[in-house]
Design a protein around this motif. Structure first.
Motif, short mmCIF file in Angstrom:
data_model
loop_
_atom_site.label_atom_id
_atom_site.label_comp_id
_atom_site.label_asym_id
_atom_site.label_seq_id
_atom_site.Cartn_x
_atom_site.Cartn_y
_atom_site.Cartn_z
N ARG A 35 0.19 -1.16 0.04
CA ARG A 35 0.17 -0.30 0.03
C ARG A 35 0.79 1.32 0.32
O ARG A 35 0.12 2.25 0.36
CB ARG A 35 -1.15 0.42 0.91
N GLY A 36 2.10 1.33 -0.20
CA GLY A 36 2.76 1.67 0.12
C GLY A 36 3.26 2.85 -1.53
O GLY A 36 1.94 2.69 -2.53
N LEU A 37 3.66 4.00 -1.50
CA LEU A 37 3.99 4.51 -3.30
C LEU A 37 4.44 3.82 -4.12
O LEU A 37 3.26 3.93 -5.27
CB LEU A 37 4.79 5.73 -2.84
N LEU A 38 5.55 2.94 -4.35
CA LEU A 38 5.85 2.12 -5.64
C LEU A 38 4.60 1.02 -5.93
O LEU A 38 4.13 1.44 -6.75
CB LEU A 38 6.91 1.22 -5.61
N GLY A 39 4.23 0.19 -4.16
CA GLY A 39 3.43 -1.09 -4.94
C GLY A 39 1.67 -0.39 -5.54
O GLY A 39 1.38 -0.69 -5.52
#
Lengths: 281, 288
Positions: free
Chosen positions: A272-276
């Motif tokens: 759920r992060g930036l790259l994900g």
């Protein structure tokens, strides 16, 4: 040198074993309580508790009473003051109530230290905590507190979760929401007290908030969030102790920096992060 | 009686402390109103600790503590603003993560280099009585700068604080305004920490604005009242500390809390009116 020996050698010292046990207890508490703190925005309250216990500890030292009793009383006064200020006027916002209680009681502690001429040889220790100086008595206190947390959670986990994530539904079902809030605040206070012994006055909030915030980026049900949070706190704690064993740095500082690194890595790479998020479209 | 009132002001020491507290309470009082409106009470204490790694760098390189402290607090403040903008976490959690990391970095640097922790505790607790003329001039400059920027950007800052969504729709650069506000807070906090200590700065940023909120309705009157109350708390606290021999910073904080409690009692939306309202029975069909 054999890498295995690097890991095993420090275990010959009881202070290292005690530190590792305290870290494990702290990680359990952080995993259990942290997600609630983040979701209910109790961060400032947790930070305040670690400070408001200070005047109570000063008084306990002067009266030669048990510091644990003092800490518990201090926590009680804090909760009462925050609730009282919040109810006194609609113009007093939650964070103001916490802030005024926090800084007022802390200033009281500072004044008391001067007034009663408390010799605080441990001011530095109070700031940084002393993860490598945990004695059997402190360990037992922490273990009792963590057991109490586990018991409270085991008994009340359904109502606690419901009143946290859907307070309206909880109220509609007739749950005693105010009472549950108090239980939760007491659990936060217990964790903060364990944290103060390990990492000092200023950093317990990192142990409560950062692992739980890290776990958010990995998604999943609450149980998994708790596991990931506890794991992050535990790994950071072990890293802190081992690095502090070999290098002259404060273990609490390394612990918190490791937690910060976990958070940054998860914010980048977690599902759920930036790259994900970008990858999944 | 008059002697009792005039006595403390015979000394340079107390006059300087008074000036320092007034300067700091001006900047903090004005910013504090916006801080309280945004529910950011945590940020004062947090940013005070974020200055620590900068102060250590200043200590190790034998350059200005204040300049490096401002740099590290500014970076931390903008980091908090960025994290909060992503909307991942509640605002307080963003503040906590950044501040504990920054403080831990400072601690690690202190413990690794074996520099004196005593200096650190001095910085954290601070002492208004130690303020020199340069400190006072510096904090007066910072206060003027803060008040000036707030006056210049008054409408957009207030709009973005009360209703960020509407402000964005109206075409205001909300991100830049946030960065400006967080930057001003970092500057005011670090300047205050250097002069009066972190406990007092944290208090001046939270307590007088919360009291002003109870006493005044408009934002700019709240700002004026809060700056005034901060100064008043300074005077009362200095008297208390002079005659009762209490720690100066601590007694100014306690005076501010006492003023807040008084405001809570007498405010039109406070405790006494609340009781009176509950006592008088409402007419059966009172319009809402």
């Amino acid at each position: 040198m054999d890498p295995l020996r690097l890991l095993v050698d420090p275990l010959a010292y009881p202070f290292m074993v005690n530190g590792l046990l305290e870290t494990a207890l702290l990680a359990v508490a952080a995993g259990l309580v942290g997600p609630f703190v983040v979701h209910r925005n109790l961060t400032f309250f947790a930070h305040a508790l670690a400070h408001t216990v200070f005047p109570a500890l000063v008084l306990a030292a002067v009266l030669r009473a048990s510091p644990t009793l003092g800490a518990a009383l201090g926590a009680l006064v804090t909760v009462a003051a925050v609730f009282g200020l919040r109810r006194a006027s609609p113009e007093v916002r939650d964070d103001s109530a916490v802030g005024i209680t926090f800084i007022g009681l802390f200033a009281l502690g500072v004044v008391l230290v001067g007034l009663l001429r408390v010799r605080s040889a441990n001011v530095a220790a109070a700031v940084t905590g002393n993860l490598l100086g945990v004695g059997p008595a402190e360990l037992a206190t922490s273990a009792l507190l963590v057991l109490a947390l586990l018991a409270a959670f085991a008994l009340l986990h359904r109502p606690l979760v419901l009143s946290t994530f859907d307070p309206l539904a909880a109220r509609a079902l007739g749950l005693p929401v105010a009472l549950l809030d108090l239980v939760l605040l007491a659990m936060v206070a217990g964790t903060a007290i364990v944290g103060v012994g390990a990492v000092g006055v200023i950093l317990p909030v990192a142990v409560l908030v950062t692992p739980a915030a890290t776990a958010q980026f990995w998604g999943g049900p609450l149980g998994r969030t708790m596991l990931v949070a506890a794991l992050a706190a535990g790994v950071a704690g072990v890293a802190g102790l081992y690095i502090a064993y070999y290098l002259p740095v404060a273990p609490a500082a390394v612990l918190v920096l490791a937690l910060g690194a976990c958070f940054a890595a998860s914010a980048l790479l977690g599902p759920r992060g930036l790259l994900g998020r970008r990858r999944t479209g | 009686m008059l002697d009792l009132l005039a006595d403390p002001w015979r000394f340079d020491l107390t006059r300087r402390a008074m000036l320092a507290v007034i300067a700091v309470s001006m900047g903090c009082g004005v910013l504090g109103v916006l801080v309280v409106w945004r529910g950011l009470s945590f940020i004062g204490d947090a940013l005070a600790h974020c200055a620590v790694p900068g102060v250590v760098v200043g200590f190790l390189t034998r350059t200005s503590f204040e300049a490096w402290g401002v740099v590290s607090a500014l970076l931390a403040a903008w980091g908090m603003a960025l994290l909060a903008r992503r909307g991942w976490l509640g605002g307080d959690a963003s503040i906590a993560i950044v501040f504990t990391s920054a403080f831990a970095l400072g601690l690690a640097m202190i413990s690794a280099t074996g520099s004196y922790l005593n200096d650190l505790t001095e910085i954290l607790f601070g002492n208004p009585l130690a303020a020199g003329p340069v400190d006072i001039a510096l904090s007066a400059l910072v206060a003027l700068w803060v008040v000036g920027v707030v006056v210049l950007l008054y409408r957009p800052l207030v709009f973005a604080s009360f209703d960020p969504t509407a402000a964005r729709v109206a075409g205001l650069p909300v991100g830049l305004l946030d960065a400006a506000l967080y930057g001003l807070i970092a500057l005011a906090v670090v300047a205050g920490v250097a002069v009066v200590g972190s406990v007092l700065v944290t208090a001046l940023l939270i307590v007088p604005p919360a009291a002003a909120r109870l006493l005044a309705r408009r934002v700019w009157t709240q700002m004026a009242v809060s700056a005034g109350l901060g100064g008043l708390a300074g005077v009362l606290g200095l008297y208390a500390s002079y005659y009762l021999r209490l720690a100066t910073g601590g007694s100014v904080v306690l005076a501010a809390v006492a003023l807040f409690l008084a405001a809570l009692l007498v405010s039109p939306r406070g405790v006494l009116r609340g009781w009176a309202r509950r006592r008088t029975p409402r007419p059966a069909l009172a319009g809402r």
